[in-house]
Design a protein around this motif. Structure first.
Motif, PDB file in Angstrom:
ATOM      1  N   HIS A 209      26.019  -0.597 -12.199  1.00 32.23           N
ATOM      2  CA  HIS A 209      25.423  -1.680 -11.958  1.00 32.23           C
ATOM      3  C   HIS A 209      26.450  -2.912 -11.191  1.00 32.23           C
ATOM      4  O   HIS A 209      26.445  -4.091 -11.445  1.00 32.23           O
ATOM      5  N   ALA A 210      27.297  -2.619 -10.417  1.00 37.31           N
ATOM      6  CA  ALA A 210      28.419  -3.359  -9.793  1.00 37.31           C
ATOM      7  C   ALA A 210      28.596  -2.626  -8.324  1.00 37.31           C
ATOM      8  O   ALA A 210      28.324  -1.445  -8.100  1.00 37.31           O
ATOM      9  N   PHE A 211      29.025  -3.609  -7.704  1.00 31.64           N
ATOM     10  CA  PHE A 211      29.582  -3.015  -6.121  1.00 31.64           C
ATOM     11  C   PHE A 211      31.107  -2.899  -6.313  1.00 31.64           C
ATOM     12  O   PHE A 211      32.190  -3.819  -6.803  1.00 31.64           O
ATOM     13  N   GLY A 212      31.545  -1.567  -5.969  1.00 31.58           N
ATOM     14  CA  GLY A 212      33.127  -1.352  -5.834  1.00 31.58           C
ATOM     15  C   GLY A 212      33.603  -0.830  -4.401  1.00 31.58           C
ATOM     16  O   GLY A 212      32.798  -0.758  -3.519  1.00 31.58           O
ATOM     17  N   PRO A 213      34.759  -1.176  -4.275  1.00 37.29           N
ATOM     18  CA  PRO A 213      35.358  -0.741  -2.754  1.00 37.29           C
ATOM     19  C   PRO A 213      34.906   0.636  -2.366  1.00 37.29           C
ATOM     20  O   PRO A 213      34.753   1.460  -3.145  1.00 37.29           O
ATOM     21  N   HIS A 214      34.524   0.671  -1.185  1.00 39.35           N
ATOM     22  CA  HIS A 214      34.028   2.047  -0.947  1.00 39.35           C
ATOM     23  C   HIS A 214      34.358   2.221   0.605  1.00 39.35           C
ATOM     24  O   HIS A 214      34.477   1.178   1.455  1.00 39.35           O
ATOM     25  N   MET A 215      34.335   3.447   1.448  1.00 35.65           N
ATOM     26  CA  MET A 215      34.282   3.702   2.598  1.00 35.65           C
ATOM     27  C   MET A 215      33.484   4.942   3.278  1.00 35.65           C
ATOM     28  O   MET A 215      33.116   5.638   2.255  1.00 35.65           O
ATOM     29  N   TRP A 216      32.809   4.697   4.258  1.00 35.85           N
ATOM     30  CA  TRP A 216      31.926   5.629   4.756  1.00 35.85           C
ATOM     31  C   TRP A 216      31.923   5.618   6.405  1.00 35.85           C
ATOM     32  O   TRP A 216      32.957   5.127   6.892  1.00 35.85           O
ATOM     33  N   VAL A 217      31.425   6.506   6.861  1.00 39.60           N
ATOM     34  CA  VAL A 217      31.443   6.745   8.438  1.00 39.60           C
ATOM     35  C   VAL A 217      30.096   6.323   9.160  1.00 39.60           C
ATOM     36  O   VAL A 217      29.078   6.233   8.906  1.00 39.60           O
TER      37      VAL A 217
END
Length: 278
Positions: A209-217
């Protein structure tokens, strides 16, 4: 670890993959250290965001400090950012934002191979044939499934691998999932760009239940940019984009510091949907 070295290490590992050439023991220690540093930059969520809420539209009210202040939040067809007297508001959805369509030069850039997205590589071109034929959405969903099947090894944080390297290694974290997906899309003639920011409950950061660094397209379907997330399976309103670019380390510069300066103060379902909490 002093703050200057901490930021250098976090930037190096998340965005430049600077642990090449070290021993297996050193790599294991670096991996453990990096996991701890990732935990340190997670952005707590004020609520548990249910899957149903994330399938809708969520408006976030964000607090900012340090490098996050005045960050140039991208405006896309899926994200609208505005600063009001109440602070920064970012609305995430599947179609509530507005972004001008790319011109011909931009589309050519998002189709071209780069040192990180080697869409002209024979191995990537062969891998990308799994997209088959059909609409952009159909082909992108097939590529998402292909990337997930290919990168079925352990989650590895220590390096920032290119698409070609990810294909060979069969493992990685969200960065490798995104770069391989973007390169495969370009290899099939689909303009693709890489979004970097934070995502809710990412399996790559070890906290629900947290926001973490992420990558998508994001892929261009002829009318708009549409997001696809091979790492988490689906794009939803739990994704906040800070950067949209080609996935190169330079395109991510400053993003980690901005993430560390974020605070999510509220998250509310909008457009007739229930409040984003269970």
């Amino acid at each position: 670890m002093n703050s200057k070295r901490w930021w250098w290490w976090a930037w190096l590992a998340l965005c430049l993959g600077g642990t090449g050439g070290v021993s297996a023991t050193e790599r294991a220690a670096s991996e453990a250290e990096l996991k701890a540093q990732i935990q340190a930059v997670l952005v707590p969520s004020p609520y548990r965001l249910s899957p149903a809420a994330r399938r809708g539209t969520i408006r976030y009210r964000l607090g900012e400090r340090d490098a996050a202040v005045d960050w140039p939040w991208p405006q896309t067809g899926e994200q609208h950012a505005s600063r009001t007297t109440a602070g920064l508001e970012v609305t995430v959805c599947r179609g509530c934002g507005h972004e001008a369509p790319p011109d011909a030069d931009a589309l050519r850039r998002y189709l071209a191979p780069t040192p990180w997205l080697q869409s002209d590589d024979r191995a990537i071109a062969g891998f990308a044939r799994s997209a088959g034929v059909g609409s952009v959405d159909t082909r992108m969903r097939r590529l998402v499934a292909a990337v997930q099947e290919r990168l079925s090894g352990p989650v590895i944080y220590a390096d920032y691998h290119s698409a070609r390297e990810a294909l060979a290694l069969r493992a990685g974290d969200c960065t490798e999932y995104a770069l391989l997906l973007a390169a495969a899309a370009r290899a099939r003639g689909i303009p693709a760009r890489v979004a970097a920011g934070v995502a809710y409950g990412s399996r790559f950061v070890g906290r629900a239940h947290a926001f973490g660094p992420h990558m998508w397209v994001q892929a261009w379907n002829g009318e708009r940019w549409v997001s696809y997330d091979a790492g988490l399976g689906e794009f939803d309103a739990g994704h906040l984009a800070l950067v949209v670019g080609d996935g190169s380390p330079d395109s991510l510069r400053g993003a980690l510091r901005a993430i560390a300066g974020l605070r999510i103060e509220d998250a509310v379902g909008v457009l007739g949907e229930a409040r984003a909490a269970d």
